[in-house]
Design a protein around this motif. Sequence first.
Motif, PDB file in Angstrom:
ATOM      1  N   UNK A  12      48.288  41.450  85.139  1.00 52.96           N
ATOM      2  CA  UNK A  12      48.257  40.705  86.403  1.00 52.96           C
ATOM      3  C   UNK A  12      46.827  40.312  86.748  1.00 52.96           C
ATOM      4  N   UNK A  13      45.910  41.244  86.601  1.00 54.87           N
ATOM      5  CA  UNK A  13      44.521  40.968  86.950  1.00 54.87           C
ATOM      6  C   UNK A  13      43.914  39.931  85.997  1.00 54.87           C
ATOM      7  N   UNK A  14      44.265  39.997  84.718  1.00 57.19           N
ATOM      8  CA  UNK A  14      43.760  39.008  83.769  1.00 57.19           C
ATOM      9  C   UNK A  14      44.317  37.623  84.076  1.00 57.19           C
ATOM     10  N   UNK A  15      45.571  37.553  84.474  1.00 58.22           N
ATOM     11  CA  UNK A  15      46.172  36.263  84.811  1.00 58.22           C
ATOM     12  C   UNK A  15      45.469  35.645  86.018  1.00 58.22           C
ATOM     13  N   UNK A  16      45.129  36.466  86.996  1.00 60.16           N
ATOM     14  CA  UNK A  16      44.411  35.962  88.166  1.00 60.16           C
ATOM     15  C   UNK A  16      43.024  35.472  87.766  1.00 60.16           C
ATOM     16  N   UNK A  17      42.330  36.250  86.940  1.00 57.53           N
ATOM     17  CA  UNK A  17      40.989  35.852  86.497  1.00 57.53           C
ATOM     18  C   UNK A  17      41.036  34.558  85.704  1.00 57.53           C
ATOM     19  N   UNK A  18      42.032  34.396  84.838  1.00 59.37           N
ATOM     20  CA  UNK A  18      42.162  33.162  84.063  1.00 59.37           C
ATOM     21  C   UNK A  18      42.430  31.962  84.969  1.00 59.37           C
ATOM     22  N   UNK A  19      43.257  32.151  85.984  1.00 55.39           N
ATOM     23  CA  UNK A  19      43.558  31.055  86.903  1.00 55.39           C
ATOM     24  C   UNK A  19      42.310  30.624  87.663  1.00 55.39           C
ATOM     25  N   UNK A  20      41.475  31.588  88.061  1.00 56.64           N
ATOM     26  CA  UNK A  20      40.244  31.254  88.767  1.00 56.64           C
ATOM     27  C   UNK A  20      39.287  30.519  87.845  1.00 56.64           C
TER      28      UNK A  20
END
Length: 128
Positions: free
Chosen positions: A76-84
């Motif tokens: 989840x945290x990696x997906x958020x970082x990638x989106x940013x």
Amino acid sequence: MGPLRHCSRSACRQAAVATLTYVYAESTAVLGPLATFAEPHSYDLCSEHAARLTVPRGWEVLRLALPPAPPRSPDDMLAIADAVREEDAPVPTEQPDSSDRPPRAPLEAPAGAEAVVRRHLRLLREPF
């Protein structure tokens, strides 16, 4: 899945996990799992504010079982970082080939039409 709902308490931006509803006729506050949709006469609360809930003297609190909060996975945290990162990435702009298009003339009011100019906008009135 709908958009994330936040805690109704002012200045709190935590995700809501519970819904608080008051039953004034019975002097009761009902705190239960997050409702499926937001209603105007109920309040969404985060886990911290739900745990610290107090009611006026003489009122009762009916606490329904809240589901345990699922732990956040590293995915989840990696997906958020990638989106940013994708949002901040510069967008390549392609310059159109000037030989493909003729130059544009500035827009002018049609003949016989009055024009009212207001700052950067222009209102064209149609002739009757």
